[in-house]
Design a protein around this motif. Structure first.
Motif, PDB file in Angstrom:
ATOM      1  N   PHE A 395      69.213   8.637 -17.381  1.00  0.00           N
ATOM      2  CA  PHE A 395      69.243   7.779 -16.200  1.00  0.00           C
ATOM      3  C   PHE A 395      67.842   7.298 -15.833  1.00  0.00           C
ATOM      4  N   TRP A 396      66.834   8.110 -16.095  1.00  0.00           N
ATOM      5  CA  TRP A 396      65.452   7.650 -15.898  1.00  0.00           C
ATOM      6  C   TRP A 396      65.126   6.514 -16.865  1.00  0.00           C
ATOM      7  N   VAL A 397      65.615   6.626 -18.093  1.00  0.00           N
ATOM      8  CA  VAL A 397      65.421   5.546 -19.068  1.00  0.00           C
ATOM      9  C   VAL A 397      66.113   4.275 -18.590  1.00  0.00           C
ATOM     10  N   ASP A 398      67.353   4.418 -18.100  1.00  0.00           N
ATOM     11  CA  ASP A 398      68.092   3.259 -17.568  1.00  0.00           C
ATOM     12  C   ASP A 398      67.320   2.597 -16.429  1.00  0.00           C
ATOM     13  N   LEU A 399      66.776   3.416 -15.534  1.00  0.00           N
ATOM     14  CA  LEU A 399      66.005   2.883 -14.406  1.00  0.00           C
ATOM     15  C   LEU A 399      64.766   2.149 -14.894  1.00  0.00           C
ATOM     16  N   GLY A 400      64.084   2.701 -15.906  1.00  0.00           N
ATOM     17  CA  GLY A 400      62.888   2.042 -16.439  1.00  0.00           C
ATOM     18  C   GLY A 400      63.197   0.698 -17.070  1.00  0.00           C
ATOM     19  N   ILE A 401      64.289   0.618 -17.829  1.00  0.00           N
ATOM     20  CA  ILE A 401      64.673  -0.650 -18.458  1.00  0.00           C
ATOM     21  C   ILE A 401      65.032  -1.675 -17.394  1.00  0.00           C
ATOM     22  N   MET A 402      65.771  -1.230 -16.375  1.00  0.00           N
ATOM     23  CA  MET A 402      66.134  -2.144 -15.298  1.00  0.00           C
ATOM     24  C   MET A 402      64.897  -2.627 -14.558  1.00  0.00           C
ATOM     25  N   ALA A 403      63.925  -1.756 -14.345  1.00  0.00           N
ATOM     26  CA  ALA A 403      62.694  -2.132 -13.641  1.00  0.00           C
ATOM     27  C   ALA A 403      61.910  -3.175 -14.444  1.00  0.00           C
ATOM     28  N   CYS A 404      61.854  -3.021 -15.754  1.00  0.00           N
ATOM     29  CA  CYS A 404      61.146  -3.998 -16.589  1.00  0.00           C
ATOM     30  C   CYS A 404      61.813  -5.361 -16.524  1.00  0.00           C
ATOM     31  N   ALA A 405      63.144  -5.385 -16.637  1.00  0.00           N
ATOM     32  CA  ALA A 405      63.868  -6.653 -16.559  1.00  0.00           C
ATOM     33  C   ALA A 405      63.683  -7.298 -15.198  1.00  0.00           C
ATOM     34  N   SER A 410      61.268 -11.341 -11.510  1.00  0.00           N
ATOM     35  CA  SER A 410      60.532 -11.539 -10.259  1.00  0.00           C
ATOM     36  C   SER A 410      59.322 -12.434 -10.458  1.00  0.00           C
ATOM     37  N   ILE A 411      58.760 -12.437 -11.661  1.00  0.00           N
ATOM     38  CA  ILE A 411      57.586 -13.272 -11.946  1.00  0.00           C
ATOM     39  C   ILE A 411      57.991 -14.685 -12.348  1.00  0.00           C
ATOM     40  N   PHE A 412      58.942 -14.803 -13.242  1.00  0.00           N
ATOM     41  CA  PHE A 412      59.251 -16.103 -13.850  1.00  0.00           C
ATOM     42  C   PHE A 412      60.565 -16.725 -13.386  1.00  0.00           C
ATOM     43  N   GLY A 413      61.371 -16.013 -12.617  1.00  0.00           N
ATOM     44  CA  GLY A 413      62.647 -16.557 -12.178  1.00  0.00           C
ATOM     45  C   GLY A 413      62.489 -17.714 -11.207  1.00  0.00           C
ATOM     46  N   SER A 414      63.511 -18.552 -11.124  1.00  0.00           N
ATOM     47  CA  SER A 414      63.462 -19.716 -10.240  1.00  0.00           C
ATOM     48  C   SER A 414      64.866 -20.059  -9.759  1.00  0.00           C
ATOM     49  N   GLY A 415      64.960 -20.547  -8.535  1.00  0.00           N
ATOM     50  CA  GLY A 415      66.218 -21.022  -7.988  1.00  0.00           C
ATOM     51  C   GLY A 415      66.280 -22.531  -7.894  1.00  0.00           C
ATOM     52  N   ASP A 416      65.327 -23.214  -8.503  1.00  0.00           N
ATOM     53  CA  ASP A 416      65.246 -24.676  -8.446  1.00  0.00           C
ATOM     54  C   ASP A 416      65.840 -25.300  -9.705  1.00  0.00           C
ATOM     55  N   VAL A 417      66.354 -26.525  -9.546  1.00  0.00           N
ATOM     56  CA  VAL A 417      66.852 -27.270 -10.691  1.00  0.00           C
ATOM     57  C   VAL A 417      65.671 -27.628 -11.595  1.00  0.00           C
ATOM     58  N   GLN A 418      65.806 -27.335 -12.879  1.00  0.00           N
ATOM     59  CA  GLN A 418      64.742 -27.588 -13.833  1.00  0.00           C
ATOM     60  C   GLN A 418      64.729 -29.049 -14.283  1.00  0.00           C
ATOM     61  N   SER A 419      63.567 -29.515 -14.673  1.00  0.00           N
ATOM     62  CA  SER A 419      63.414 -30.928 -15.053  1.00  0.00           C
ATOM     63  C   SER A 419      64.284 -31.292 -16.248  1.00  0.00           C
ATOM     64  N   TRP A 420      64.504 -30.332 -17.154  1.00  0.00           N
ATOM     65  CA  TRP A 420      65.299 -30.663 -18.340  1.00  0.00           C
ATOM     66  C   TRP A 420      66.783 -30.832 -18.023  1.00  0.00           C
ATOM     67  N   ASN A 421      67.194 -30.567 -16.788  1.00  0.00           N
ATOM     68  CA  ASN A 421      68.567 -30.869 -16.378  1.00  0.00           C
ATOM     69  C   ASN A 421      68.847 -32.360 -16.461  1.00  0.00           C
ATOM     70  N   TYR A 422      67.811 -33.204 -16.291  1.00  0.00           N
ATOM     71  CA  TYR A 422      67.957 -34.657 -16.302  1.00  0.00           C
ATOM     72  C   TYR A 422      67.466 -35.263 -17.605  1.00  0.00           C
ATOM     73  N   GLU A 423      67.205 -34.432 -18.599  1.00  0.00           N
ATOM     74  CA  GLU A 423      66.650 -34.909 -19.861  1.00  0.00           C
ATOM     75  C   GLU A 423      67.565 -35.948 -20.505  1.00  0.00           C
ATOM     76  N   GLY A 424      67.009 -37.112 -20.830  1.00  0.00           N
ATOM     77  CA  GLY A 424      67.752 -38.154 -21.518  1.00  0.00           C
ATOM     78  C   GLY A 424      68.691 -38.949 -20.643  1.00  0.00           C
ATOM     79  N   GLU A 425      68.715 -38.652 -19.344  1.00  0.00           N
ATOM     80  CA  GLU A 425      69.681 -39.331 -18.475  1.00  0.00           C
ATOM     81  C   GLU A 425      69.374 -40.822 -18.350  1.00  0.00           C
TER      82      GLU A 425
END
Length: 455
Positions: A395-405, A410-425
């Motif tokens: 369970f400590w291993v599970d917690l460590g893997i979850m913490a890394c993910a 937390s660093i790279f996640g985003s809730g905004d629409v990405q520019s490539w959503n409109y790619e080629g439109e």
């Protein structure tokens, strides 16, 4: 079916130890070793891996309705046809493997089709609550599974009895979906009023379009928010498997609760996720619509609660000692907190690129095989005898893997629409209209109610 009794599971507590087994129906049906059983458990992951991206791309191009409907009908028929054909021969391992593999294929197609439909139907101001209502079906299905399997088998003395229930539910639901399900809000829909159509058009026309576009693979595969979302999905599935395998195990074989008591508490734990997922979705919409918190910040907070919460409380239950009530409460709280994942990270698959929501879901699900294949090997290495001490270490291993993910998201996640959503439109609009593309995508006027002859 539980493990063979091992005194190393237990803790030295002064309560009556219920170690008797529920009578097994057809207990000697198959005599396969652990390796064969693990292979069967992994078969759906292989099906998901090979079918997720193709089904995601196709559901985005052609609409999600039949990518949801057809697999459910096919799998429902298989649930009825295949079990009575099995007679316990070892050669039927391959039949069962194909059955489970096809279940994974069908599940992947359904997930991608569902995401495509949600992107075309959920208004921005109500995305959290509507999508969370849909996604709460996942823990509800597990609760349903926990509740009926053993009871139906014991009542009918037929190991295949639950499959007839699953098939009936699937076919009945499909009958309703044929008439009430639509891929796009602008399809010929006799159930939709003009005012509702105008509202959806106003809400969705800036992020979803009528024209079909090619998937911008280069930008999609180099998108950090998308990769962080995929990593978080791996972490969630890892901790989901840990909870699924260990909640009933601890209640039954560590704390020695009676079978029916342990089963009821396990079902309550999963039901807490089912009930709290829509609630957290409503709260998410309230906070973002009122401007109290930005969408990206909210998704990261929800992801932290929905990922780290279950891991922490799973570990807390393992250290709860002889306190049965405390351990059960920890499991229920941990599963309840997982609701934030379904109303947070899952909804994020709709936000990054609504035009390619099925493809995004397919990309995420492709990595399902990682925790499914790796976690049993890690568990066998860390906890070879499955003693309580080794379980706590796992369970400590599970917690460590979850913490890394969670850290990566937390660093790279985003809730905004990405520019490539409109790619080629703009280029495709130019090809369709024969006129020069506008400098702004918002200057393009979309048709009022022009179905694409699809439902």
């Amino acid at each position: 079916m539980g493990p063979n009794y091992n005194s190393n599971y237990s803790i030295d507590c002064k309560f009556q130890k219920h170690i008797s087994r529920v009578r097994h129906v057809n207990g000697d049906f198959y005599r396969w070793g652990k390796e064969f059983s693990q292979t069967l458990q992994q078969a759906p992951a292989f099906g998901i891996m090979v079918s997720s991206i193709p089904s995601g791309v196709l559901s985005d191009k052609h609409g999600g309705k039949y990518f949801v409907l057809v697999p459910i009908i096919v799998l429902s028929v298989i649930e009825v046809v295949v079990p009575p054909m099995l007679c316990g021969a070892d050669v039927e391992f391959y039949v069962l493997f194909i059955w489970q593999f096809l279940s994974g294929v069908g599940g992947a197609i359904v997930f991608c089709g569902t995401n495509s439909i949600l992107a075309q139907w959920t208004p921005l101001e109500e995305r959290g609550r509507l999508a969370s209502i849909v996604y709460c079906g996942i823990p509800f299905a597990v609760t349903f599974y926990q509740g009926i399997n053993d009871n139906f088998i014991l009542a009918t003395e037929m190991w295949n009895a639950p499959f007839f229930v699953y098939a009936a539910v699937g076919l009945i639901w499909s009958g309703f979906f044929v008439f009430f399900g639509f891929s796009y809000y602008y399809s010929k829909n006799r159930w939709l009023r003009q005012g509702e159509l105008d509202f959806l058009k106003k809400q969705l026309e800036e992020s979803t379009t009528f024209n079909q576009k090619k998937v911008p693979w280069r930008k999609l595969l180099t998108s950090l928010p998308l990769w962080s979302l995929a990593i978080m999905h791996i972490g969630h599935l890892w901790i989901w498997q840990a909870m699924f395998k260990n909640v009933h195990f601890f209640l039954r074989y560590v704390l020695y609760l009676e079978f029916h008591t342990a089963a009821a508490l396990t079902a309550i734990a999963y039901m807490s996720t089912t009930c709290l997922t829509p609630v957290s979705g409503f709260v998410a919409d309230y906070l973002t619509n009122r401007g109290y918190v930005q969408s990206t910040t909210l998704r990261k907070l929800y992801t932290t609660f929905g990922g780290m919460g279950p891991a922490v409380f799973l570990l807390a239950a393992a250290y709860s000692g002889c306190h049965r009530i405390m351990a059960a409460c920890f499991f229920i709280i941990g599963m309840g907190l997982m609701s934030f994942y379904f109303s947070g990270t899952r909804i994020n698959t709709l936000e990054l690129a609504p035009n390619f929501s099925g493809t995004v879901m397919g990309f995420m699900n492709t990595f399902n095989f990682i925790p499914v294949l790796i976690q049993p090997k890690v568990a066998a290495s860390v906890s070879p005898t499955e003693s309580l001490t080794e379980k706590r270490m796992m369970f400590w291993v599970d917690l460590g893997i979850m913490a890394c993910a969670n850290f990566v998201y937390s660093i790279f996640g985003s809730g905004d629409v990405q520019s490539w959503n409109y790619e080629g439109e703009e280029e495709e609009l130019y090809e369709a209209s024969g006129s020069a593309p506008s400098t702004s995508r918002y200057n393009q006027v979309l048709p009022q109610h022009q179905p694409r002859n699809k439902v």
